[in-house]
Design an enzyme around this catalytic site. Structure first.
Site, PDB file in Angstrom:
ATOM      1  N   SER A  55      -0.625  -0.402   7.586  1.00  0.00           N
ATOM      2  CA  SER A  55      -0.144   0.779   8.314  1.00  0.00           C
ATOM      3  C   SER A  55      -0.670   2.103   7.773  1.00  0.00           C
ATOM      4  CB  SER A  55       1.389   0.804   8.331  1.00  0.00           C
ATOM      5  OG  SER A  55       1.892   0.991   7.027  1.00  0.00           O
ATOM      6  N   HIS A  94       4.524   5.589   3.642  1.00  0.00           N
ATOM      7  CA  HIS A  94       4.055   6.339   4.813  1.00  0.00           C
ATOM      8  C   HIS A  94       3.970   7.824   4.502  1.00  0.00           C
ATOM      9  CE1 HIS A  94       5.073   3.161   8.126  1.00  0.00           C
ATOM     10  NE2 HIS A  94       4.027   2.830   7.391  1.00  0.00           N
ATOM     11  N   ASP A 121       8.175   6.736  12.483  1.00  0.00           N
ATOM     12  CA  ASP A 121       8.935   5.627  11.897  1.00  0.00           C
ATOM     13  C   ASP A 121      10.378   5.517  12.373  1.00  0.00           C
ATOM     14  OD1 ASP A 121       6.756   4.853  10.437  1.00  0.00           O
ATOM     15  OD2 ASP A 121       7.395   5.821   8.581  1.00  0.00           O
TER      16      ASP A 121
END
Length: 178
Positions: A55, A94, A121
């Site tokens: 990701s 992230h 998210d």
């Protein structure tokens, strides 16, 4: 294959076996002390994490080892953070894409997104949760080593490998003559 080592192991006295076992315990406790020392130094509960998914590509790839720190400075847009969602075991790596500071309480609301993901998210957060907070953040990424964490991923994907490695290291420790 291991006949000589097994014969040597049988010849060892109880005292020699106890000494080998204590050596093993010293190695394990030393590793734990280093881990806790890193945690104190970086002010992070987990100073090192492994990237488990794609990701965050191209910034980080699956298997990269990340070094974290938790500085006193506030979180900023663009920071790459590792955070935990309550009720889940696996931390997420992230980038912060949006911030909202509440003036009354001083609480910071943080929205994150993986660089390789199409959407933010909010779908990963708990139901009804729109933001995460600084308390959810384990640390900010300070550095990385590419692909060094692949052994961790392999041991999680193939538990037999983990047990074989532990068994081999235990056997090596017992039959090591030094």
């Amino acid at each position: 294959m291991f006949e000589e080592e097994i014969r040597f192991l049988r010849k060892m006295s109880k005292r020699q076996l106890a000494q080998q076992f204590l050596n093993f315990l010293m190695i394990v406790s030393s590793a734990l002390m280093v881990w806790k020392g890193l945690a104190l130094y970086t002010n992070s509960e987990s100073p090192i994490v492994v990237v488990l998914s794609g990701s965050m590509e191209p910034a980080f790839y699956r298997g990269d080892l990340l070094f974290l720190g938790m500085p006193d400075e506030p979180v900023r847009v663009g920071d790459i953070c590792v955070f935990k969602i309550s009720g889940r075991d696996v931390p997420i790596v992230h980038r912060v894409i949006k911030l909202h500071d509440e003036r009354k309480t001083g609480k910071q609301y943080i929205l994150t997104k993986g660089d390789n993901n199409q959407v933010d998210d909010r779908g990963l957060y708990n139901p009804g949760q729109q933001w995460i907070h600084k308390e959810d953040i384990i640390g900010k990424v300070k550095g990385f080593l590419p692909y060094v964490g692949m052994i961790t991923i392999l041991m999680n994907d193939y538990p037999q490998l983990k047990y074989a490695l532990i068994g081999f290291l235990g056997l090596y420790m017992l039959i090591n003559r030094e």
